[in-house]
Design a protein around this motif. Structure first.
Motif, PDB file in Angstrom:
ATOM      1  N   ALA A   2      27.091  63.896  28.730  1.00  0.00           N
ATOM      2  CA  ALA A   2      26.811  63.846  30.227  1.00  0.00           C
ATOM      3  C   ALA A   2      25.429  63.147  30.229  1.00  0.00           C
ATOM      4  O   ALA A   2      25.030  62.256  31.108  1.00  0.00           O
ATOM      5  CB  ALA A   2      26.500  65.088  30.724  1.00  0.00           C
ATOM      6  N   ILE A   3      24.507  63.382  29.341  1.00  0.00           N
ATOM      7  CA  ILE A   3      22.955  62.808  29.579  1.00  0.00           C
ATOM      8  C   ILE A   3      23.218  61.294  29.185  1.00  0.00           C
ATOM      9  O   ILE A   3      22.285  60.745  30.207  1.00  0.00           O
ATOM     10  CB  ILE A   3      22.074  63.507  28.185  1.00  0.00           C
ATOM     11  CG1 ILE A   3      22.059  64.910  28.705  1.00  0.00           C
ATOM     12  CG2 ILE A   3      20.776  62.671  28.000  1.00  0.00           C
ATOM     13  CD1 ILE A   3      21.372  65.731  27.530  1.00  0.00           C
ATOM     14  N   PRO A   4      23.837  60.606  28.422  1.00  0.00           N
ATOM     15  CA  PRO A   4      24.058  59.200  28.396  1.00  0.00           C
ATOM     16  C   PRO A   4      24.340  58.522  29.559  1.00  0.00           C
ATOM     17  O   PRO A   4      23.982  57.553  30.209  1.00  0.00           O
ATOM     18  CB  PRO A   4      24.769  58.718  27.058  1.00  0.00           C
ATOM     19  CG  PRO A   4      24.708  59.884  26.384  1.00  0.00           C
ATOM     20  CD  PRO A   4      24.396  60.992  27.271  1.00  0.00           C
ATOM     21  N   LEU A   5      25.519  59.420  30.214  1.00  0.00           N
ATOM     22  CA  LEU A   5      25.766  58.804  31.674  1.00  0.00           C
ATOM     23  C   LEU A   5      24.859  59.066  32.631  1.00  0.00           C
ATOM     24  O   LEU A   5      24.867  58.207  33.776  1.00  0.00           O
ATOM     25  CB  LEU A   5      27.187  59.650  31.863  1.00  0.00           C
ATOM     26  CG  LEU A   5      28.436  59.280  30.762  1.00  0.00           C
ATOM     27  CD1 LEU A   5      29.579  60.140  31.335  1.00  0.00           C
ATOM     28  CD2 LEU A   5      28.832  57.908  31.061  1.00  0.00           C
ATOM     29  N   ILE A   6      24.130  60.113  32.689  1.00  0.00           N
ATOM     30  CA  ILE A   6      23.179  59.975  33.821  1.00  0.00           C
ATOM     31  C   ILE A   6      22.206  59.152  33.595  1.00  0.00           C
ATOM     32  O   ILE A   6      21.534  58.434  34.780  1.00  0.00           O
ATOM     33  CB  ILE A   6      22.446  61.691  33.508  1.00  0.00           C
ATOM     34  CG1 ILE A   6      23.775  62.838  33.912  1.00  0.00           C
ATOM     35  CG2 ILE A   6      21.437  61.869  34.409  1.00  0.00           C
ATOM     36  CD1 ILE A   6      23.195  64.240  33.869  1.00  0.00           C
ATOM     37  N   VAL A   7      21.746  58.798  32.441  1.00  0.00           N
ATOM     38  CA  VAL A   7      20.684  57.829  32.376  1.00  0.00           C
ATOM     39  C   VAL A   7      21.279  56.551  32.757  1.00  0.00           C
ATOM     40  O   VAL A   7      20.478  55.342  33.297  1.00  0.00           O
ATOM     41  CB  VAL A   7      20.039  57.816  30.807  1.00  0.00           C
ATOM     42  CG1 VAL A   7      19.295  56.497  30.399  1.00  0.00           C
ATOM     43  CG2 VAL A   7      19.483  59.194  30.151  1.00  0.00           C
ATOM     44  N   LEU A   8      22.565  56.118  32.336  1.00  0.00           N
ATOM     45  CA  LEU A   8      23.063  54.912  32.733  1.00  0.00           C
ATOM     46  C   LEU A   8      23.152  54.855  34.228  1.00  0.00           C
ATOM     47  O   LEU A   8      22.975  53.950  34.945  1.00  0.00           O
ATOM     48  CB  LEU A   8      24.490  54.656  32.318  1.00  0.00           C
ATOM     49  CG  LEU A   8      24.548  54.312  30.696  1.00  0.00           C
ATOM     50  CD1 LEU A   8      25.704  54.628  30.310  1.00  0.00           C
ATOM     51  CD2 LEU A   8      23.877  53.000  30.346  1.00  0.00           C
ATOM     52  N   ALA A   9      23.389  55.934  35.013  1.00  0.00           N
ATOM     53  CA  ALA A   9      23.647  55.921  36.452  1.00  0.00           C
ATOM     54  C   ALA A   9      22.602  55.724  37.109  1.00  0.00           C
ATOM     55  O   ALA A   9      22.333  55.006  37.857  1.00  0.00           O
ATOM     56  CB  ALA A   9      24.276  57.510  36.894  1.00  0.00           C
ATOM     57  N   LEU A  10      21.203  56.356  36.611  1.00  0.00           N
ATOM     58  CA  LEU A  10      20.051  56.179  37.016  1.00  0.00           C
ATOM     59  C   LEU A  10      19.608  54.711  36.702  1.00  0.00           C
ATOM     60  O   LEU A  10      18.910  54.175  37.873  1.00  0.00           O
ATOM     61  CB  LEU A  10      18.929  57.252  36.451  1.00  0.00           C
ATOM     62  CG  LEU A  10      19.108  58.682  36.867  1.00  0.00           C
ATOM     63  CD1 LEU A  10      18.222  59.580  36.103  1.00  0.00           C
ATOM     64  CD2 LEU A  10      18.965  58.890  38.085  1.00  0.00           C
ATOM     65  N   GLY A  11      19.725  53.988  35.655  1.00  0.00           N
ATOM     66  CA  GLY A  11      19.301  52.829  35.352  1.00  0.00           C
ATOM     67  C   GLY A  11      20.215  51.929  36.304  1.00  0.00           C
ATOM     68  O   GLY A  11      19.443  50.757  36.899  1.00  0.00           O
ATOM     69  N   SER A  12      21.366  51.952  36.664  1.00  0.00           N
ATOM     70  CA  SER A  12      22.027  51.143  37.631  1.00  0.00           C
ATOM     71  C   SER A  12      21.658  51.257  39.025  1.00  0.00           C
ATOM     72  O   SER A  12      21.716  50.277  39.662  1.00  0.00           O
ATOM     73  CB  SER A  12      23.641  51.437  37.636  1.00  0.00           C
ATOM     74  OG  SER A  12      24.069  52.837  38.040  1.00  0.00           O
ATOM     75  N   ALA A  13      21.165  52.563  39.314  1.00  0.00           N
ATOM     76  CA  ALA A  13      20.763  52.785  40.691  1.00  0.00           C
ATOM     77  C   ALA A  13      19.545  52.067  40.809  1.00  0.00           C
ATOM     78  O   ALA A  13      18.945  51.309  41.789  1.00  0.00           O
ATOM     79  CB  ALA A  13      20.643  54.148  41.184  1.00  0.00           C
ATOM     80  N   VAL A  14      18.472  52.101  39.896  1.00  0.00           N
ATOM     81  CA  VAL A  14      17.284  51.290  39.880  1.00  0.00           C
ATOM     82  C   VAL A  14      17.295  49.883  39.860  1.00  0.00           C
ATOM     83  O   VAL A  14      16.744  49.126  40.515  1.00  0.00           O
ATOM     84  CB  VAL A  14      16.495  51.764  38.948  1.00  0.00           C
ATOM     85  CG1 VAL A  14      14.994  50.942  38.646  1.00  0.00           C
ATOM     86  CG2 VAL A  14      15.811  53.302  39.008  1.00  0.00           C
ATOM     87  N   ALA A  15      18.250  49.382  38.902  1.00  0.00           N
ATOM     88  CA  ALA A  15      18.350  47.937  38.811  1.00  0.00           C
ATOM     89  C   ALA A  15      19.050  47.388  40.103  1.00  0.00           C
ATOM     90  O   ALA A  15      18.979  46.330  40.263  1.00  0.00           O
ATOM     91  CB  ALA A  15      19.556  47.824  37.739  1.00  0.00           C
ATOM     92  N   GLY A  16      19.718  48.270  41.094  1.00  0.00           N
ATOM     93  CA  GLY A  16      20.329  47.578  42.294  1.00  0.00           C
ATOM     94  C   GLY A  16      19.244  47.303  43.217  1.00  0.00           C
ATOM     95  O   GLY A  16      19.385  46.518  43.884  1.00  0.00           O
ATOM     96  N   TYR A  17      17.897  47.879  43.083  1.00  0.00           N
ATOM     97  CA  TYR A  17      16.822  47.631  43.934  1.00  0.00           C
ATOM     98  C   TYR A  17      16.177  46.238  43.581  1.00  0.00           C
ATOM     99  O   TYR A  17      15.589  45.472  44.313  1.00  0.00           O
ATOM    100  CB  TYR A  17      15.769  48.474  44.118  1.00  0.00           C
ATOM    101  CG  TYR A  17      16.461  49.708  44.821  1.00  0.00           C
ATOM    102  CD1 TYR A  17      16.452  49.619  46.171  1.00  0.00           C
ATOM    103  CD2 TYR A  17      16.760  50.923  44.082  1.00  0.00           C
ATOM    104  CE1 TYR A  17      16.954  50.645  46.860  1.00  0.00           C
ATOM    105  CE2 TYR A  17      17.332  52.089  44.902  1.00  0.00           C
ATOM    106  CZ  TYR A  17      17.519  52.092  46.204  1.00  0.00           C
ATOM    107  OH  TYR A  17      17.825  52.875  46.914  1.00  0.00           O
ATOM    108  N   VAL A  18      16.537  45.605  42.113  1.00  0.00           N
ATOM    109  CA  VAL A  18      15.777  44.486  41.766  1.00  0.00           C
ATOM    110  C   VAL A  18      16.436  43.489  42.710  1.00  0.00           C
ATOM    111  O   VAL A  18      15.809  42.210  42.891  1.00  0.00           O
ATOM    112  CB  VAL A  18      16.068  44.259  40.250  1.00  0.00           C
ATOM    113  CG1 VAL A  18      15.516  42.821  39.868  1.00  0.00           C
ATOM    114  CG2 VAL A  18      15.595  45.235  39.562  1.00  0.00           C
TER     115      VAL A  18
END
Length: 185
Positions: A2-18
């Motif tokens: 669950a922790i790696p999936l949460i990290v990946l989800a947060l990273g993709s959400a932040v990357a969307g703003y780029v």
């Protein structure tokens, strides 16, 4: 997990703003990433592009709104069908078995990809590259070099008798041959 999936989800959400479009007051860094690699347009072409971008802004907003509405509607429909009324999903699967199996198998995209891409590349790699090039040419050259060394060694091995007298005679014959060559010349 669950922790790696949460990290990946947060990273993709932040990357969307780029890549946030300029219409939403973003810099859209992805759009301009390769701009230095290309020659810029002339002044008149730049003015025409600016006018086209203004016309595309409303289209871009409309497409973003439609995509967002479709995503929210899909989430709402899935939550209603699978969480509130799970029997509806079973009833629809029984009513439309062909569509159910098509969607269950993801439109058979994996099977199509395997038959159209993976299997031909695998056949080429095994048939032409592995058996043809590697096993025949490369391994043949390596094994041929080994065979030449082994055969030469077997031939030269017969010359070695272990007898010191035979070695001394062969050295003497060699010395006499070399001295005779230089004297005769």
């Amino acid at each position: 997990m669950a922790i790696p999936l949460i990290v990946l989800a947060l990273g993709s959400a932040v990357a969307g703003y780029v890549g946030l479009p300029e219409i939403l007051h973003g810099a859209n860094r992805f759009e301009h990433f390769l701009a230095p690699s290309f020659v810029g347009p002339s002044f008149s072409e730049a003015a025409a592009v600016a006018q086209g971008e203004a016309a595309n802004a409303s289209l871009e907003l409309m497409l973003m709104a439609v995509a967002s509405l479709l995503a929210v509607a899909g989430i709402f429909l899935a939550a209603r069908v699978y969480l509130k009324r799970p029997e509806t999903a079973e009833r629809l699967a029984g009513r439309f078995p062909g569509l159910y199996h098509f969607l269950l198998n993801k439109g058979y995209v994996d099977e199509l990809y395997d038959e159209a891409i993976v299997q031909p590349i695998k056949a080429l790699a095994e048939g032409a590259l592995w058996r043809g090039l590697d096993a025949t040419i490369i391994d043949g050259a390596v094994n041929g070099a080994g065979t030449i060394v082994a055969e030469t060694g077997a031939s030269v091995r017969r010359l070695q008798t272990g007898s010191m007298r035979a070695y001394a005679v062969s050295v003497l014959v060699g010395i006499v041959t070399i001295i005779g060559y230089y004297l005769w010349r």
